[in-house]
Design a protein around this motif. Structure first.
Motif, PDB file in Angstrom:
ATOM      1  N   TYR A   1       0.929  -1.196   0.011  1.00  0.00           N
ATOM      2  CA  TYR A   1       0.001   0.055   0.072  1.00  0.00           C
ATOM      3  C   TYR A   1       1.016   1.429   0.131  1.00  0.00           C
ATOM      4  O   TYR A   1       1.854   1.437   0.903  1.00  0.00           O
ATOM      5  N   ALA A   2       0.428   2.088  -0.788  1.00  0.00           N
ATOM      6  CA  ALA A   2       1.253   3.498  -0.918  1.00  0.00           C
ATOM      7  C   ALA A   2       0.179   4.610  -0.799  1.00  0.00           C
ATOM      8  O   ALA A   2      -0.643   4.580  -1.790  1.00  0.00           O
ATOM      9  N   SER A   3       0.587   5.583  -0.202  1.00  0.00           N
ATOM     10  CA  SER A   3      -0.078   6.949  -0.112  1.00  0.00           C
ATOM     11  C   SER A   3       0.837   8.028  -0.489  1.00  0.00           C
ATOM     12  O   SER A   3       1.907   8.285   0.054  1.00  0.00           O
TER      13      SER A   3
ATOM     14  N   ASN B   1      -3.795   7.097  -3.758  1.00  0.00           N
ATOM     15  CA  ASN B   1      -3.341   5.959  -2.807  1.00  0.00           C
ATOM     16  C   ASN B   1      -3.491   4.715  -4.134  1.00  0.00           C
ATOM     17  O   ASN B   1      -4.075   4.748  -5.011  1.00  0.00           O
ATOM     18  N   ALA B   2      -2.612   3.820  -3.519  1.00  0.00           N
ATOM     19  CA  ALA B   2      -2.103   2.596  -4.617  1.00  0.00           C
ATOM     20  C   ALA B   2      -2.121   1.225  -3.646  1.00  0.00           C
ATOM     21  O   ALA B   2      -1.508   1.225  -2.853  1.00  0.00           O
ATOM     22  N   TRP B   3      -2.911   0.280  -4.315  1.00  0.00           N
ATOM     23  CA  TRP B   3      -2.829  -0.900  -3.538  1.00  0.00           C
ATOM     24  C   TRP B   3      -2.213  -1.924  -4.904  1.00  0.00           C
ATOM     25  O   TRP B   3      -2.773  -1.711  -5.790  1.00  0.00           O
TER      26      TRP B   3
ATOM     27  N   ILE C   1      -4.444  -1.493  -8.242  1.00  0.00           N
ATOM     28  CA  ILE C   1      -5.519  -0.421  -8.361  1.00  0.00           C
ATOM     29  C   ILE C   1      -5.122   0.900  -7.533  1.00  0.00           C
ATOM     30  O   ILE C   1      -4.827   1.002  -6.422  1.00  0.00           O
ATOM     31  N   ALA C   2      -5.282   2.086  -8.347  1.00  0.00           N
ATOM     32  CA  ALA C   2      -4.976   3.023  -7.973  1.00  0.00           C
ATOM     33  C   ALA C   2      -6.084   4.153  -7.891  1.00  0.00           C
ATOM     34  O   ALA C   2      -6.917   4.268  -8.779  1.00  0.00           O
TER      35      ALA C   2
END
Length: 458
Positions: free
Chosen positions: A391-393, A408-410, A435-436
């Motif tokens: 996970y990235a924010s 946000n991206a998973w 998914i972004a």
């Protein structure tokens, strides 16, 4: 590797030495046990120890005697479990610590064995156990250096199982795969751009690692390494040359391994030069510095700290560099925690990192938080399953016209691999889903990549 092979073999009666120096001074129960031990039959010894433990489950001497007999029967996990129990009951028993060290070394767990032998020397410096430890420790430390059992050279995102093979000065691997990508450009659903989104592609990746220098400093090896990594992909569907990638990375690193407060560590300092082409045109180059510090708290747990710095230069990426250029400095600081369980058949990892970019174009100045969970499981039939969730924010600090851009991206990744024909060649099936979500529509997308490939390691 048995410690018995490093010192002259002793009688099983030696295991009773911590109780009393003379057989006549032993309790009647221990005298009977000693007579059976002296016959040298491990099966009868186990039965005799079980008889004692049935009456007194926490009899440390019986636990130790049974464990050593199990070691002679090559039942190491059971022996280690009994000796750990004995040390827990009687933490002052140097005999239990010594034989636990022997069992662990026999089982390939050299790092913990070294710690226990050092404890034996501190707790009972004039004992027979300390004398044996003095004989064993130098060769055991050399074994750690030669087998690389303390550290996995590929520790981190790859999470390859720790190997006990002797290190090689030259290592290489090559991967060839076919992949299907349903969103080559990572394009959002409402994009107005034309052209195909999905594509099949061929992928070729390779890596070389050469170690020209390896020497002994204060019983800790200093290692100099040179690396070369390459990646190429070729798209189909009308030859999407705008997305064909050719990337080459040349690097060097300096490693030092040793002990910090009795705990094994590895410190690495390195640098890299990266050159990337997209299609037929130069895309970017990067100069980077890498620092990493790994500390092994227990044989089954390791913490890795890292910091990366890159200066990136993109080829004429914008006509308004003060606003839109991605040239600049990129920083990445993170910590990963790994757990090696079930004799390395299960490896769990968790990690966190903070990233920030100081770019020429204010639009691309960012700060980001990332977190990941990863797993590697050794399944029957030599199948290895790997999975990870990331996970990235990312916050674009000075984005205009909307200063509130936030992404946000998973990403979920999984793969199955199995050696074929030889242990060096494996077949791999992989799947990645991303998914972004973003506060701006054009940065929202979904992407799936399915791959089937071969990997050869030398």
């Amino acid at each position: 590797m048995r410690l018995h092979t490093l010192v002259s073999p002793g009688l099983f009666l030696f295991t009773l030495a911590s109780v009393s120096p003379a057989l006549a001074q032993l309790s009647p129960t221990h005298q009977k046990l000693a007579y059976v031990v002296r016959e040298g039959d491990p099966i009868r010894t186990i039965d005799a120890a079980d008889s004692v433990l049935k009456q007194t489950p926490e009899d440390v001497t019986a636990l130790r005697v049974k464990a050593i007999a199990l070691m002679d029967q090559d039942q190491l996990p059971e022996a280690i479990s009994l000796l750990r129990q004995a040390v827990k009951i009687d933490p002052e028993s140097v005999a239990c610590r010594y034989y636990l060290a022997e069992a662990l070394a026999t089982n390939g767990e050299l790092a913990e064995s070294l710690v226990l032998l050092d404890q034996v020397k501190v707790r009972a410096p004039d004992s027979e156990y300390a004398r044996r430890a003095d004989i064993v420790l130098p060769e055991l430390r050399e074994m750690v250096v030669q087998t690389g059992a303390t550290y996995d050279e590929t520790i981190g995102s790859a999470m390859v199982q720790v190997t006990t093979e002797p290190p090689k000065r030259f290592k290489a691997q090559i991967r060839a795969a076919l992949e299907y990508d349903d969103n080559v450009a990572a394009r959002s659903d409402d994009s107005s751009f034309s052209g195909p989104e999905s594509s099949g592609r061929g992928v070729l990746g390779w890596a070389l690692d050469f170690t020209p220098l390896q020497q002994q400093l204060d019983e800790s090896p200093l290692t100099l390494g040179l690396t070369y990594d390459g990646y190429q992909s070729w798209h189909e569907r009308g030859r999407l040359t705008a997305f064909d990638v050719n990337q080459n990375i040349l690097g060097a690193y300096l490693d030092r391994q040793g002990e910090l407060a009795g705990l094994p560590y590895r410190a690495r300092l390195g640098g890299a030069w990266e050159y990337t082409q997209v299609g037929d045109e130069f895309f970017n180059y990067a100069l980077g510095l890498r620092a990493q510090f790994d500390l092994q708290w227990k044989p089954w747990t390791l913490t890795s700290l890292r910091y990366d710095y890159d200066y990136k230069n993109f080829s004429e990426d914008t006509i308004l560099p003060a606003t839109f250029s991605r040239d600049g400095s990129y920083h990445h600081a993170g910590v990963d925690q790994y757990f090696y369980l079930c004799q390395n058949r299960l490896i769990l990892g968790v990690g966190y990192a903070y990233r920030w970019a100081d770019t020429t174009g204010k639009q691309f100045e960012t700060s980001a938080h990332t977190a990941n969970i990863s797993m590697q499981v050794e399944l029957p039939a030599k199948i290895t399953w790997r999975a990870s969730v990331n996970y990235a924010s990312e916050d674009f600090n000075q984005y205009t016209p909307d200063p509130q851009r936030f992404d946000n991206a998973w990403m979920f990744s999984t793969s199955l691999s199995r050696p074929i024909f030889t242990d060096n060649l494996s077949v791999e099936l992989s799947y990645n889903y991303t998914i972004a979500d973003s506060s701006v529509a054009f940065a929202e997308y979904q992407r799936q990549v399915l791959g089937l490939g071969l990997r050869y390691r030398y």
